[in-house]
Write an enzyme that holds these catalytic residues in place. Structure first.
Site, mmCIF file in Angstrom:
data_model
loop_
_atom_site.group_PDB
_atom_site.id
_atom_site.type_symbol
_atom_site.label_atom_id
_atom_site.label_comp_id
_atom_site.label_asym_id
_atom_site.label_seq_id
_atom_site.Cartn_x
_atom_site.Cartn_y
_atom_site.Cartn_z
ATOM 1 N N GLU A 274 -17.094 0.065 11.401
ATOM 2 C CA GLU A 274 -15.902 0.597 12.519
ATOM 3 C C GLU A 274 -14.822 1.082 12.261
ATOM 4 O O GLU A 274 -14.248 0.140 11.350
ATOM 5 C CB GLU A 274 -15.818 -0.526 13.697
ATOM 6 N N CYS B 62 -7.013 2.029 11.892
ATOM 7 C CA CYS B 62 -7.439 0.629 11.122
ATOM 8 C C CYS B 62 -9.084 0.840 10.474
ATOM 9 O O CYS B 62 -9.446 1.334 11.319
ATOM 10 C CB CYS B 62 -7.419 -0.417 12.400
ATOM 11 N N CYS C 123 -18.558 -9.181 5.995
ATOM 12 C CA CYS C 123 -17.411 -9.902 5.294
ATOM 13 C C CYS C 123 -17.975 -11.443 4.755
ATOM 14 O O CYS C 123 -18.740 -12.025 5.414
ATOM 15 C CB CYS C 123 -16.375 -10.049 6.129
ATOM 16 N N CYS D 143 -14.220 -16.495 8.089
ATOM 17 C CA CYS D 143 -13.194 -17.110 9.042
ATOM 18 C C CYS D 143 -13.650 -17.506 10.245
ATOM 19 O O CYS D 143 -14.441 -16.752 10.989
ATOM 20 C CB CYS D 143 -12.051 -16.259 9.223
ATOM 21 N N CYS E 160 -13.443 -14.990 13.518
ATOM 22 C CA CYS E 160 -13.578 -13.496 13.594
ATOM 23 C C CYS E 160 -15.083 -13.147 13.604
ATOM 24 O O CYS E 160 -16.052 -13.695 13.078
ATOM 25 C CB CYS E 160 -13.296 -13.206 12.038
ATOM 26 N N CYS F 54 -8.402 -6.599 17.261
ATOM 27 C CA CYS F 54 -8.580 -7.263 16.170
ATOM 28 C C CYS F 54 -9.561 -8.431 16.192
ATOM 29 O O CYS F 54 -9.498 -9.110 17.019
ATOM 30 C CB CYS F 54 -7.136 -8.330 15.885
HETATM 31 N N1 SAH Z 1 -9.997 -9.451 5.876
HETATM 32 C C1 SAH Z 1 -8.707 -9.217 6.139
HETATM 33 C C2 SAH Z 1 -8.422 -7.785 7.254
HETATM 34 C C3 SAH Z 1 -9.406 -7.956 8.299
HETATM 35 S S1 SAH Z 1 -8.915 -8.632 9.947
HETATM 36 C C4 SAH Z 1 -7.813 -10.126 6.572
HETATM 37 O O1 SAH Z 1 -8.365 -11.367 6.864
HETATM 38 O O2 SAH Z 1 -6.721 -9.962 6.861
HETATM 39 C C5 SAH Z 1 -7.167 -8.162 10.213
HETATM 40 C C6 SAH Z 1 -6.603 -9.275 11.219
HETATM 41 O O3 SAH Z 1 -7.463 -9.597 12.526
HETATM 42 C C7 SAH Z 1 -6.486 -10.630 10.443
HETATM 43 O O4 SAH Z 1 -5.392 -11.183 10.475
HETATM 44 C C8 SAH Z 1 -7.573 -11.476 11.058
HETATM 45 O O5 SAH Z 1 -7.422 -12.820 10.903
HETATM 46 C C9 SAH Z 1 -7.375 -10.974 12.675
HETATM 47 N N2 SAH Z 1 -8.425 -11.392 13.461
HETATM 48 C C10 SAH Z 1 -9.714 -11.718 13.042
HETATM 49 N N3 SAH Z 1 -10.677 -12.318 14.282
HETATM 50 C C11 SAH Z 1 -9.635 -12.136 15.212
HETATM 51 C C12 SAH Z 1 -9.850 -12.563 16.724
HETATM 52 N N4 SAH Z 1 -10.949 -12.891 17.198
HETATM 53 N N5 SAH Z 1 -8.722 -12.400 17.406
HETATM 54 C C13 SAH Z 1 -7.452 -11.829 16.666
HETATM 55 N N6 SAH Z 1 -7.141 -11.523 15.687
HETATM 56 C C14 SAH Z 1 -8.451 -11.734 14.926
#
Ligand code: SAH
Length: 379
Positions: free
Chosen positions: A98, A111, A118, A122, A125, A348
């Site tokens: 996406e 973005c 991935c 985390c 996410c 995000c």
């Molecule tokens: N892998 C990279 C970039 C992708 S995520 C990273 O970890 O930075 C972009 C941002 O969105 C990251 O800071 C991530 O932690 C955040 N993010 C992930 N899941 C989220 C969620 N459910 N709600 C809000 N932010 C989230």
């Protein structure tokens, strides 16, 4: 990716030096031809050599034989009530990636994704839930910008709100530093004045904290750095961002300060997702402030965006504001990220990229298998 016919080379995503080598070796052409090609492909969004009128007929015919401009395919598009647009691009039968465009009064941010799925895992996410499938190629990374520009250009031509892409952030699906080589090449095209000619301050790479790659990046690529911190202590960060077990906070922060020094940069943006009852207490804000004050650091507080099956909840607004105030009072610049595109799952952490049954049916691509929608199950 759509496959180029035969073994034609896809010119999309070839960094300038490689394109120059290619036109010399395959076409016997001078280096300025590579620059002309780049201008057509990136600036003018051309996909067919026949459009490239200043190249000469013979050269165009020769290009048709050996090269192509092949972009990913758009599977679906969704528009949010707040103007955010999301495209799903096809990667294989069951997987998409996406790309999200976020218009603001003073800029337009695209973005982009760097991987299908991935591997960072985390816990908060949505992308993590689908696991890791593969790295995107340079063409697939740059192709997201190419397609978004075309789509936005078509909208503008049809009288819609014209909005250009002024910023690109690697904050879509995937961990950009885990696809290091392709991401760095893609960045070179975003910055190249014959490519997208973006200023290095307007290209942001966001990482969950791959420390060795941050040091490497400091030597090779000058862009804005964002780091997903999410916790003030190793104990909590180990749980939220598992890569922390390998590269704990102290090491990560040292790498960040090195990056800023080496690059003469302004500051690292630390992202911090606000999870109710997990990482949003005032004492945690103070602990965080002690890590970041007097450093080239800014904090971006991201209200958690929920998705199906998550065990987390978003911190209440008042809690987020109080958290920010504690940081600001202790001298750390912290801002709250406004949620955009939540109604189309474009916010995000909500990007999942699973090509769902309805979409497959609509496209006539539905396969008879009803197991889990993984690429392996559908192959
Ligand atoms: N892998 C990279 C970039 C992708 S995520 C990273 O970890 O930075 C972009 C941002 O969105 C990251 O800071 C991530 O932690 C955040 N993010 C992930 N899941 C989220 C969620 N459910 N709600 C809000 N932010 C989230």
């Amino acid at each position: 990716m759509q496959q180029a016919a035969g073994d034609r080379v896809n010119l999309l995503g070839l960094p300038r030096a490689e394109l120059e080598a290619f036109v010399a070796a395959r076409l016997g052409a001078k280096p300025f031809r590579a620059r002309q090609l780049m201008k057509w492909i990136y600036r003018r969004g051309a996909a067919h050599f026949s459009e490239m009128t200043d190249l000469g007929k013979d050269l165009r015919a020769a290009l048709e034989e050996v090269a192509s401009v092949t972009t990913p395919q758009i599977l679906a598009r969704q528009d949010s009530s707040d103007g955010t647009r999301k495209w799903m691009l096809r990667m294989d039968a069951a997987q998409g990636i996406e790309t999200v465009f976020i218009p603001e009064p003073d800029r337009g941010t695209l973005c982009i994704s760097s991987q299908v799925g991935c591997a960072m895992d985390c816990s908060f996410c949505a992308t993590a839930q689908q696991g890791f499938n593969r790295n995107l190629s340079v063409a697939e990374i740059v192709g997201q910008v190419w397609l978004a520009r075309r789509e936005l250009g078509l909208e503008a031509a049809a009288g819609g709100a014209a909005h250009g892409i002024t910023n690109v952030v690697f904050m879509g699906m995937g961990e950009p530093l885990a696809n290091y080589r392709n991401v760095v090449q893609a960045v070179s095209i975003l910055l190249d004045d014959m490519g997208y000619d973006l200023s290095r301050r307007r290209v942001t790479l966001s990482t969950s904290g791959l420390v060795p790659q941050i040091y490497k990046l400091a030597e090779e690529c000058n862009v804005a750095l964002a780091v997903s911190l999410h916790a003030p202590s190793d104990e909590l960060r180990n749980e939220l961002v598992p890569i922390n077990r390998k590269h704990p906070i102290a090491e990560l922060l040292s790498a960040c300060w090195h990056y800023i020094e080496r690059q003469n940069g302004r500051s690292v943006t630390f992202e911090y997702v606000m999870l109710d009852g997990i990482n949003d207490r005032p004492d945690q804000a103070r602990e965080l402030a002690r890590l970041l004050r007097d450093r080239p650091a800014k904090l971006n507080l991201i209200p958690f965006n929920p998705f199906g099956g998550t065990r987390y909840r978003r911190s209440p607004d008042a809690t987020i504001v109080r958290f920010r105030d504690v940081l600001n009072d202790m001298g750390v610049i912290a801002t709250i990220r406004r949620t955009r595109g939540g109604d189309i799952d474009a916010a995000c952490g909500q990007l999942a990229g699973r090509v769902d049954d309805r979409l497959l049916t609509r496209l006539g691509l539905k396969l008879p298998n009803h197991g889990p929608r993984t690429a392996a199950a559908l192959r």
